[in-house]
Design a protein around this motif. Structure first.
Motif, short mmCIF file in Angstrom:
data_model
loop_
_atom_site.label_atom_id
_atom_site.label_comp_id
_atom_site.label_asym_id
_atom_site.label_seq_id
_atom_site.Cartn_x
_atom_site.Cartn_y
_atom_site.Cartn_z
N GLY A 90 22.07 -43.31 88.75
CA GLY A 90 22.13 -42.33 89.72
C GLY A 90 23.40 -41.76 89.68
N SER A 91 24.51 -42.76 89.61
CA SER A 91 25.73 -42.13 89.68
C SER A 91 26.25 -41.24 88.67
N LYS A 136 19.97 -49.02 88.20
CA LYS A 136 19.36 -47.78 88.75
C LYS A 136 20.57 -47.20 89.60
N SER A 137 21.54 -47.72 90.21
CA SER A 137 22.83 -47.29 90.92
C SER A 137 23.61 -46.65 89.93
N GLY A 146 24.17 -39.35 87.53
CA GLY A 146 23.41 -37.84 87.47
C GLY A 146 22.10 -38.03 87.07
N PHE A 147 21.53 -39.22 86.64
CA PHE A 147 20.16 -39.39 86.18
C PHE A 147 19.19 -39.51 87.41
N ASN A 148 18.89 -38.60 88.19
CA ASN A 148 18.15 -38.77 89.32
C ASN A 148 16.57 -38.85 88.88
N GLY A 149 15.85 -39.54 89.83
CA GLY A 149 14.57 -39.83 89.35
C GLY A 149 14.17 -41.24 88.86
N VAL A 150 15.05 -41.97 88.93
CA VAL A 150 14.84 -43.47 88.50
C VAL A 150 14.75 -44.06 89.86
N ASN A 151 13.52 -44.54 90.05
CA ASN A 151 12.93 -45.18 91.33
C ASN A 151 13.31 -46.74 91.43
#
Length: 76
Positions: free
Chosen positions: A26-27, A22-23, A29-34
């Motif tokens: 996000g790093s 997940k981290s 640029g794939f935002n939206g992974v909760n």
């Protein structure tokens, strides 16, 4: 005959590998992974006529830690 065994950590069990995935997403640029959970997939090639119940025994005796993991079996 083929057996596909999917193994995942049970709900409530900490999953550091899933958190790392997940981290990292996000790093990148794939935002939206909760949330992310990581498991394993085991594929067994079985001899014709093998009793599918034996696959369940294999899981319970060796392939799965039933204290912290759950699993599903598909026979093809």
């Amino acid at each position: 005959m083929k057996a596909i065994i999917s193994v995942m950590l049970k709900n409530g069990v900490l999953d550091p590998q899933g958190e790392a995935v997940k981290s990292a997403l996000g790093s990148l640029g794939f935002n939206g992974v909760n949330g992310a959970r990581q498991g394993k997939l085991i594929e067994l090639n079985l001899a014709d006529g093998t009793d599918p119940a034996h696959v369940d025994e294999m899981c319970k005796k060796l392939l799965v830690n039933e204290v912290i993991e759950s699993y599903t079996v598909e026979i093809h």
